[in-house]
Design a protein around this motif. Structure first.
Motif, PDB file in Angstrom:
ATOM      1  N   GLN A 145       0.864  -1.174   0.000  1.00 11.65           N
ATOM      2  CA  GLN A 145       0.000   0.000   0.000  1.00 11.65           C
ATOM      3  C   GLN A 145       0.902   1.226   0.000  1.00 11.65           C
ATOM      4  OE1 GLN A 145      -2.483   1.258   3.612  1.00 11.65           O
ATOM      5  NE2 GLN A 145      -4.041   0.243   2.354  1.00 11.65           N
ATOM      6  N   PHE A 146       0.516   2.255  -0.748  1.00 11.51           N
ATOM      7  CA  PHE A 146       1.301   3.486  -0.752  1.00 11.51           C
ATOM      8  C   PHE A 146       0.970   4.228   0.533  1.00 11.51           C
ATOM      9  CE2 PHE A 146       2.409   7.482  -3.502  1.00 11.51           C
ATOM     10  CZ  PHE A 146       3.432   7.782  -2.621  1.00 11.51           C
ATOM     11  N   ASN A 147       1.676   3.903   1.594  1.00 15.61           N
ATOM     12  CA  ASN A 147       1.296   4.411   2.899  1.00 15.61           C
ATOM     13  C   ASN A 147       2.405   4.209   3.925  1.00 15.61           C
ATOM     14  OD1 ASN A 147      -0.030   5.258   5.189  1.00 15.61           O
ATOM     15  ND2 ASN A 147      -1.524   3.592   5.227  1.00 15.61           N
ATOM     16  N   SER A 148       3.263   5.221   4.063  1.00 20.96           N
ATOM     17  CA  SER A 148       4.250   5.223   5.142  1.00 20.96           C
ATOM     18  C   SER A 148       4.015   6.442   6.027  1.00 20.96           C
ATOM     19  CB  SER A 148       5.675   5.239   4.567  1.00 20.96           C
ATOM     20  OG  SER A 148       5.874   6.381   3.751  1.00 20.96           O
ATOM     21  N   ILE A 149       2.755   6.858   6.103  1.00 19.61           N
ATOM     22  CA  ILE A 149       2.398   8.086   6.821  1.00 19.61           C
ATOM     23  C   ILE A 149       2.761   8.019   8.296  1.00 19.61           C
ATOM     24  CG2 ILE A 149       0.357   9.321   7.706  1.00 19.61           C
ATOM     25  CD1 ILE A 149      -0.751   9.196   4.851  1.00 19.61           C
ATOM     26  N   HIS A 150       2.418   6.923   8.943  1.00 20.92           N
ATOM     27  CA  HIS A 150       2.657   6.828  10.382  1.00 20.92           C
ATOM     28  C   HIS A 150       4.145   6.960  10.711  1.00 20.92           C
ATOM     29  CE1 HIS A 150       1.332   5.785  14.433  1.00 20.92           C
ATOM     30  NE2 HIS A 150       2.393   5.013  14.530  1.00 20.92           N
ATOM     31  N   GLU A 151       4.958   6.208  10.003  1.00 20.79           N
ATOM     32  CA  GLU A 151       6.402   6.251  10.243  1.00 20.79           C
ATOM     33  C   GLU A 151       6.983   7.627   9.917  1.00 20.79           C
ATOM     34  OE1 GLU A 151       5.014   2.150   9.281  1.00 20.79           O
ATOM     35  OE2 GLU A 151       4.795   4.126   8.332  1.00 20.79           O
ATOM     36  N   GLN A 152       6.467   8.231   8.843  1.00 24.87           N
ATOM     37  CA  GLN A 152       6.981   9.529   8.432  1.00 24.87           C
ATOM     38  C   GLN A 152       6.597  10.628   9.420  1.00 24.87           C
ATOM     39  OE1 GLN A 152       8.997   9.651   5.979  1.00 24.87           O
ATOM     40  NE2 GLN A 152       9.030  11.677   5.066  1.00 24.87           N
ATOM     41  N   LEU A 153       5.414  10.521  10.009  1.00 25.46           N
ATOM     42  CA  LEU A 153       5.015  11.499  11.018  1.00 25.46           C
ATOM     43  C   LEU A 153       5.935  11.444  12.233  1.00 25.46           C
ATOM     44  CD1 LEU A 153       1.101  11.290  11.002  1.00 25.46           C
ATOM     45  CD2 LEU A 153       2.475  13.339  10.552  1.00 25.46           C
ATOM     46  N   ILE A 154       6.178  10.252  12.723  1.00 27.82           N
ATOM     47  CA  ILE A 154       7.049  10.114  13.899  1.00 27.82           C
ATOM     48  C   ILE A 154       8.446  10.628  13.592  1.00 27.82           C
ATOM     49  CG2 ILE A 154       8.125   8.458  15.475  1.00 27.82           C
ATOM     50  CD1 ILE A 154       5.587   6.726  15.150  1.00 27.82           C
ATOM     51  N   ALA A 155       8.972  10.269  12.427  1.00 30.81           N
ATOM     52  CA  ALA A 155      10.308  10.729  12.035  1.00 30.81           C
ATOM     53  C   ALA A 155      10.353  12.248  11.905  1.00 30.81           C
ATOM     54  CB  ALA A 155      10.714  10.069  10.717  1.00 30.81           C
ATOM     55  N   SER A 156       9.274  12.834  11.387  1.00 35.11           N
ATOM     56  CA  SER A 156       9.245  14.291  11.203  1.00 35.11           C
ATOM     57  C   SER A 156       9.175  15.021  12.535  1.00 35.11           C
ATOM     58  CB  SER A 156       8.055  14.674  10.325  1.00 35.11           C
ATOM     59  OG  SER A 156       8.187  14.122   9.033  1.00 35.11           O
ATOM     60  N   SER A 347      -2.759  13.112  -2.203  1.00 33.00           N
ATOM     61  CA  SER A 347      -1.367  12.667  -2.057  1.00 33.00           C
ATOM     62  C   SER A 347      -0.710  13.457  -0.936  1.00 33.00           C
ATOM     63  CB  SER A 347      -0.611  12.867  -3.371  1.00 33.00           C
ATOM     64  OG  SER A 347       0.691  12.330  -3.283  1.00 33.00           O
ATOM     65  N   TRP A 348      -0.290  12.742   0.093  1.00 29.00           N
ATOM     66  CA  TRP A 348       0.193  13.370   1.320  1.00 29.00           C
ATOM     67  C   TRP A 348       1.683  13.633   1.284  1.00 29.00           C
ATOM     68  CZ3 TRP A 348      -2.867  14.988   5.341  1.00 29.00           C
ATOM     69  CH2 TRP A 348      -4.217  14.619   5.265  1.00 29.00           C
ATOM     70  N   LEU A 349       2.034  14.803   1.796  1.00 32.80           N
ATOM     71  CA  LEU A 349       3.422  15.219   1.930  1.00 32.80           C
ATOM     72  C   LEU A 349       3.687  15.432   3.412  1.00 32.80           C
ATOM     73  CD1 LEU A 349       5.737  16.642  -0.193  1.00 32.80           C
ATOM     74  CD2 LEU A 349       5.091  18.562   1.280  1.00 32.80           C
ATOM     75  N   ILE A 350       4.620  14.677   3.961  1.00 36.40           N
ATOM     76  CA  ILE A 350       4.967  14.807   5.382  1.00 36.40           C
ATOM     77  C   ILE A 350       6.483  14.882   5.499  1.00 36.40           C
ATOM     78  CG2 ILE A 350       4.898  13.695   7.660  1.00 36.40           C
ATOM     79  CD1 ILE A 350       2.248  12.400   6.762  1.00 36.40           C
ATOM     80  N   GLY A 351       6.963  15.896   6.227  1.00 33.34           N
ATOM     81  CA  GLY A 351       8.401  16.048   6.343  1.00 33.34           C
ATOM     82  C   GLY A 351       9.071  16.271   5.014  1.00 33.34           C
ATOM     83  N   GLN A 352       8.433  17.047   4.143  1.00 33.77           N
ATOM     84  CA  GLN A 352       8.978  17.433   2.842  1.00 33.77           C
ATOM     85  C   GLN A 352       9.009  16.300   1.816  1.00 33.77           C
ATOM     86  OE1 GLN A 352       9.893  20.832   3.021  1.00 33.77           O
ATOM     87  NE2 GLN A 352       9.273  20.605   5.148  1.00 33.77           N
ATOM     88  N   GLU A 353       8.311  15.194   2.090  1.00 29.09           N
ATOM     89  CA  GLU A 353       8.374  14.070   1.158  1.00 29.09           C
ATOM     90  C   GLU A 353       7.015  13.385   1.007  1.00 29.09           C
ATOM     91  OE1 GLU A 353      10.994   9.984   0.369  1.00 29.09           O
ATOM     92  OE2 GLU A 353      11.191  11.069   2.259  1.00 29.09           O
ATOM     93  N   SER A 354       6.713  12.982  -0.221  1.00 26.38           N
ATOM     94  CA  SER A 354       5.501  12.224  -0.502  1.00 26.38           C
ATOM     95  C   SER A 354       5.546  10.892   0.239  1.00 26.38           C
ATOM     96  CB  SER A 354       5.401  11.984  -2.012  1.00 26.38           C
ATOM     97  OG  SER A 354       4.370  11.084  -2.317  1.00 26.38           O
ATOM     98  N   CYS A 355       4.403  10.509   0.874  1.00 27.21           N
ATOM     99  CA  CYS A 355       4.476   9.291   1.686  1.00 27.21           C
ATOM    100  C   CYS A 355       3.155   8.532   1.785  1.00 27.21           C
ATOM    101  CB  CYS A 355       4.968   9.628   3.094  1.00 27.21           C
ATOM    102  SG  CYS A 355       3.846  10.691   3.990  1.00 27.21           S
ATOM    103  N   GLY A 356       2.137   8.878   1.005  1.00 24.07           N
ATOM    104  CA  GLY A 356       0.899   8.122   1.112  1.00 24.07           C
ATOM    105  C   GLY A 356      -0.215   8.757   0.316  1.00 24.07           C
ATOM    106  N   ILE A 357      -1.230   7.946  -0.019  1.00 20.42           N
ATOM    107  CA  ILE A 357      -2.350   8.472  -0.804  1.00 20.42           C
ATOM    108  C   ILE A 357      -3.684   8.034  -0.216  1.00 20.42           C
ATOM    109  CG2 ILE A 357      -1.051   8.601  -2.963  1.00 20.42           C
ATOM    110  CD1 ILE A 357      -2.525   6.027  -3.832  1.00 20.42           C
TER     111      ILE A 357
END
Length: 379
Positions: A145-156, A347-357
């Motif tokens: 799934q195009f979805n690394s939102i959770h991990e990217q939020l914590i990292a950001s 299309s979500w952008l978190i921490g300056q990078e695309s990471c999920g839809i």
């Protein structure tokens, strides 16, 4: 990209409520779709990833252009906020997220940006958590799934932590808004997982002690994430204190995002990047050659007061209370259509990078707050 069905889990509502999703239905009508999904290819996922990152860089260039040229008039932003916007930009005040909305034409394989939800995008919880658990339920095998939102939020949040003011990050939304509260609490949870001390304060309960913003316990608010639009915040009775704040409260999203969440950014992007493959032609005044177009209020939200024209004839329109500040005219896009309805891709952008839809689907070619959320997998 195509729609596929699964056998509906008879306990789907209970399953969703078990992970904190309390607004899966609106007035008895499902908002969340559990029994069908969009299947996309790796190539389509790569296109979304690349386009999102490229458009983000274009948006940053547009903000720089607007500020350097003092080109604020089309945005109808209160004059007292201009200095605050410029200071937040010059000091590189951090942004955590945003969501581009795209129209995808599968036949032509074109991806066109409809708008940028740069300040208060919602459906983050549905995208990052609910559809992930949906995938685990229906596709427990190795399905992507195009979805690394959770991990990217914590990292950001971890990356932002050293740059936050004070030892406490407040999270805020309006009272009695279940969807907003759910999204805020999800963001707050990821900040806690990143090691940040947090507290919740409702917008309605933010006070002013004569020098600074304070919470209900009279603690100064040094850093605050707010799921509340800047255009609303800047028109509140206490808005003037935003520029009188001695401690210079750090707002997330920062006030320079006002320039990107405003529909006036669409004609400016078209002016700066004419004929870009991911942009739709957009103007402040409709040119005579534009016969198929959408008329959008510059400060509209959730698809309100939008009008669709084909051959200069009105074919669809939504109601609302927006439009006093003016409109923009955008080329009519080809929306993806299935038997189930018209869809757009967030299309979500978190921490300056695309990471999920995320997919939102409607019975008409205008997306509103009632539009259904449809999960997805990568083929």
């Amino acid at each position: 990209m195509q729609v596929k069905k699964v056998r509906l889990d008879p306990n789907w509502k209970t399953r969703l409520e078990g992970i904190g999703f309390g607004y899966h239905s609106l007035d008895g009508v499902p908002f969340w779709v559990d029994d069908y999904y969009y299947e996309i290819t790796n190539k389509e996922a790569d296109l979304l990833y690349t386009a999102t990152n490229e458009l983000w860089e274009m948006c940053l260039a547009a903000v720089e252009y607007i500020i350097q040229n003092k080109h604020y008039a089309p945005f109808h932003i209160p004059a007292f906020m201009i200095h605050h916007i410029e200071r937040s930009w010059e000091q590189d005040e951090p942004s955590i997220y945003g969501r581009f909305d795209f129209a995808y034409d599968a036949a032509a394989q074109t991806l066109k940006m409809l708008e940028f939800n740069a300040d208060t995008p919602t459906s983050l919880f549905e995208t990052g958590i609910v559809q992930w658990y949906w995938k685990k339920h229906y596709f427990p095998e190795l399905t992507d799934q195009f979805n690394s939102i959770h991990e990217q939020l914590i990292a950001s949040w971890k990356m932002l932590k050293p740059f936050l003011k004070g030892d406490l990050l407040h999270f805020a939304c309006a009272k009695e808004t279940l969807e907003d509260l759910t999204n805020v609490e999800y963001l707050r949870d990821t900040a806690i997982q990143a090691g940040i001390a947090t507290d919740l304060v409702y917008i309605d309960d933010i006070g002013w002690n004569g020098a600074n913003f304070v919470d209900l316990e009279d603690r100064p608010i040094r850093s605050i994430f707010k799921l509340y639009p800047w255009e609303w915040l800047s028109r509140e009775d206490f808005a003037v204190h935003i520029i009188n704040d001695v401690l210079k409260t750090q707002w997330i999203e920062p006030s320079w995002k006002m320039l990107l969440s405003n529909k006036a950014i669409l004609p400016i992007l078209w002016e700066l990047f004419p004929n870009h493959p991911h942009l739709l032609a957009a103007y402040f005044k409709r040119p005579s050659h534009l016969q198929h177009y959408v008329k959008k209020p510059i400060l509209a939200r959730e698809g309100a007061n939008v009008e669709l024209y084909y051959n200069n004839e009105l074919i669809y329109a939504t109601e609302g209370a927006y439009g006093a500040e003016g409109y923009v005219y955008q080329e009519l896009a080809n929306l993806h259509r299935e038997d189930s309805g018209f869809s757009i891709i967030g299309s979500w952008l978190i921490g300056q990078e695309s990471c999920g839809i995320s997919f939102r689907e409607s019975d008409m070619p205008i997306t509103t707050d009632k539009s259904r959320f449809v999960p997805h997998i990568i083929k």
